[in-house]
Design an enzyme around this catalytic site. Structure first.
Site, PDB file in Angstrom:
ATOM      1  N   ASP A 161       0.834  -1.204   0.000  1.00 33.05           N
ATOM      2  CA  ASP A 161       0.000   0.000   0.000  1.00 33.05           C
ATOM      3  C   ASP A 161       0.868   1.254   0.000  1.00 33.05           C
ATOM      4  OD1 ASP A 161      -2.212  -1.645   0.169  1.00 33.05           O
ATOM      5  OD2 ASP A 161      -2.371  -1.455   2.346  1.00 33.05           O
ATOM      6  N   ASP A 190      -0.336  -3.390  -4.538  1.00 31.63           N
ATOM      7  CA  ASP A 190      -1.662  -3.553  -3.931  1.00 31.63           C
ATOM      8  C   ASP A 190      -2.408  -2.223  -4.024  1.00 31.63           C
ATOM      9  OD1 ASP A 190      -3.794  -4.772  -2.726  1.00 31.63           O
ATOM     10  OD2 ASP A 190      -2.918  -4.876  -0.747  1.00 31.63           O
ATOM     11  N   ASP A 194      -5.478   2.644   1.511  1.00 31.77           N
ATOM     12  CA  ASP A 194      -6.299   1.631   2.185  1.00 31.77           C
ATOM     13  C   ASP A 194      -6.562   1.988   3.639  1.00 31.77           C
ATOM     14  OD1 ASP A 194      -6.305   0.210  -0.130  1.00 31.77           O
ATOM     15  OD2 ASP A 194      -5.421  -1.610   0.690  1.00 31.77           O
ATOM     16  N   ARG A 243     -11.737  -0.249  -7.372  1.00 33.84           N
ATOM     17  CA  ARG A 243     -11.612   0.300  -6.014  1.00 33.84           C
ATOM     18  C   ARG A 243     -11.292   1.798  -6.042  1.00 33.84           C
ATOM     19  NH1 ARG A 243      -8.352  -4.374  -2.518  1.00 33.84           N
ATOM     20  NH2 ARG A 243      -9.639  -6.125  -3.219  1.00 33.84           N
TER      21      ARG A 243
END
Length: 518
Positions: A161, A190, A194, A243
């Site tokens: 992340d 990734d 997040d 996302r």
């Protein structure tokens, strides 16, 4: 006196040694923590001011950032860390101290508060090195670039992340940053942004997220619903698979963003999440809003958006796009003020303001860029004054509305249950998995509540320290105080009401969480 002077000289010499070894440059005069002031949900829950009022430190290495954190008097002493240059694995080492908990190969903001990290001068780039925020509060990250952080391959950092938050994080403002990768999960990357495991009151503003398989998520799984109250505004999402963001539970406010070249799915509201989607511009993309890859539905309220060359899939199985004619299926109240730009000007205003090294310009709400001045004085907290709760000898009247309702909360201790707080049985209880946590009562429709009664289990009386009562639909603080018992507040229509324990003197055990209309 000579001994005191000698000790002071020794301390100065020791500090100079740290400076020489790590690349820290101290600036004694105080300065503003960042340019401008926090917006969105980061203004709630007492506000987000970062290191305002603290010492200013210049850092040119990751080790220097860690040293600045570790050299504070305490883990909550305010500090402003001005960063310039490239931060990478080669210059980021673990530093130890009583006021920090750092690690090599990642910028670790763990178990700390009141910190600003801001890029200055020629700019700050975190190259293949992520920023990890854990068990932390009141954090500002501004005007930096984070790129090519990997979870597999070499080198790895922060689980892949760019910026990741988890475990009891509160009040984070990330502003004017550029977050980018060079591919998707198969290439070792990734998420760019997040949030999971009880992360709340976060704003991402005037930022660029690009060239990644995953933009970011709120909630790591369908059962991780303890996150929320997140604002995304004036950001550009570009060349991303999915996302943008993914929301599991909680509330997200998404306004004035530009979404372009989204390949598979965009705003993915699922597992009970509720998204308010205002005046965004969606362009040359696919399935930019809906519930995807799950049978657990989420919800959205849409207002004033522009959909320009958007491809919508047919509804089938776990593919449930909101289009081709998106309609609202929920209503989301926003507790803070904000100015909406027209969706038509969003591509232009975002292009002229978003990202690192763009002069920290913002929109005036009329599609015109403005350069903000220094941070204004800290706003008054939005919480009511903390006062002792009413005496438990003044019981509520009427029906306990918790009986027959639903319940959920933050992570629970082994052997305890959310349902035990609404079963009318004082011998069963819920405990958080730690010294703090939250427990909620929820209904299928709006219910008026003006009193709650928190009843502790036998043997745990007096363990609850400070608390807050929240309208979980809006994030508004209804009451705060200390100890268990009857808590009164103005009658409020809610679908979910949360009792949040913010300190304790022992393991809290709530046997019954009663709710009353009067």
């Amino acid at each position: 006196m000579r001994r005191i002077a000698s000790l002071r000289l020794y301390a100065v010499l020791a500090l100079m040694a740290v400076v020489a070894a790590t690349g820290v440059v101290l600036s004694m005069p105080k300065a503003s923590a960042a340019t401008g002031s926090a917006t969105g949900y980061a203004t709630q829950n007492g506000g987000t001011t970062g290191g305002a009022g603290g010492q200013t430190v210049r850092a040119t290495t990751g080790t220097a950032i860690h040293a600045a954190l570790c050299n504070r008097a305490s883990s909550s002493t305010p500090i402003i860390i001005q960063v310039e240059g490239t931060i990478n694995h080669g210059n980021t080492s673990k530093v130890s101290g009583d006021s920090c908990n750092t690690a090599a190969g990642v910028i670790e903001l763990k178990q700390i508060s009141n910190v600003t990290i801001v890029g200055v001068g020629r700019g700050a780039t975190f190259d293949q090195l992520g920023i990890h925020i854990r068990e932390a509060s009141n954090i500002i990250i501004q005007n930096v670039t984070v790129r090519n952080v990997k979870k597999s391959g070499s080198p790895t950092s922060n689980g892949g992340d760019a910026i990741g938050m988890e475990s009891g994080v509160r009040n984070v403002w990330v502003d004017h940053v550029t977050l980018e990768a060079s591919g998707g999960e198969s290439e070792g990357f990734d998420g760019l942004f997040d949030m999971k495991n009880d992360t709340q009151y976060v704003t991402l503003s005037y930022s660029i997220l690009r060239n990644s398989g995953r933009g970011g998520l709120v909630g790591s799984s369908e059962s991780d619903r303890s996150n929320g109250f997140v604002t995304f505004h004036h950001n550009r999402y570009e060349n991303i698979d999915s996302r943008t963001p993914l929301l599991r539970g909680g509330i997200g406010h998404i306004y004035n963003n530009h979404f372009v070249d989204i390949h598979d799915s965009g705003i993915n509201s699922r597992a009970g999440a509720r998204a308010r989607v205002d005046n965004n511009y969606f362009e040359d993309s696919k399935d930019v809003l809906g519930t995807f890859y799950t049978d657990q539905a989420g919800y959205w309220q849409v207002n004033g958006n522009t959909f320009d060359n958007i491809r919508w899939s047919s509804r089938s199985g776990d593919t449930n796009p909101a289009g081709p004619n998106p309609q609202s299926n929920t209503s989301v109240s926003i507790p803070y003020s904000y100015n909406l730009d027209s969706a038509a000007c969003v591509p232009d205003i975002v292009n002229r303001t978003a990202g690192a090294n763009t002069g920290l310009r913002v929109s005036d709400g009329n599609c015109t860029p403005q350069t903000p001045g220094p941070t204004e004085p800290e706003p008054e907290p939005t919480d009511p004054p903390t006062e002792p709760g009413p005496e438990p000898t003044d019981p509520p009247t009427g029906t306990n509305l918790s009986i027959g309702a639903g319940s959920d909360g933050s992570s629970k201790a082994s052997g305890t249950s959310y349902g035990d707080v609404r079963d009318g049985d004082m011998s069963t209880y819920w405990s958080p998995n730690g010294s703090t946590g939250s427990i909620s009562i929820k209904w299928g429709s709006a219910t008026t509540i003006s009193k709650i009664n928190i009843r502790e289990a036998a043997g745990a009386t007096g363990n609850i320290g400070s608390y807050r009562v929240l309208d979980a639909d809006t994030g508004a603080v209804l009451a705060s105080g200390n100890g268990a018992g009857v808590i009164s507040f103005p009658a409020t229509s809610v679908r979910k009401i949360t009792f949040q324990i913010t300190s304790s003197s022992g393991t809290p055990r709530i046997a019954e969480y009663e709710t009353y209309a009067r």
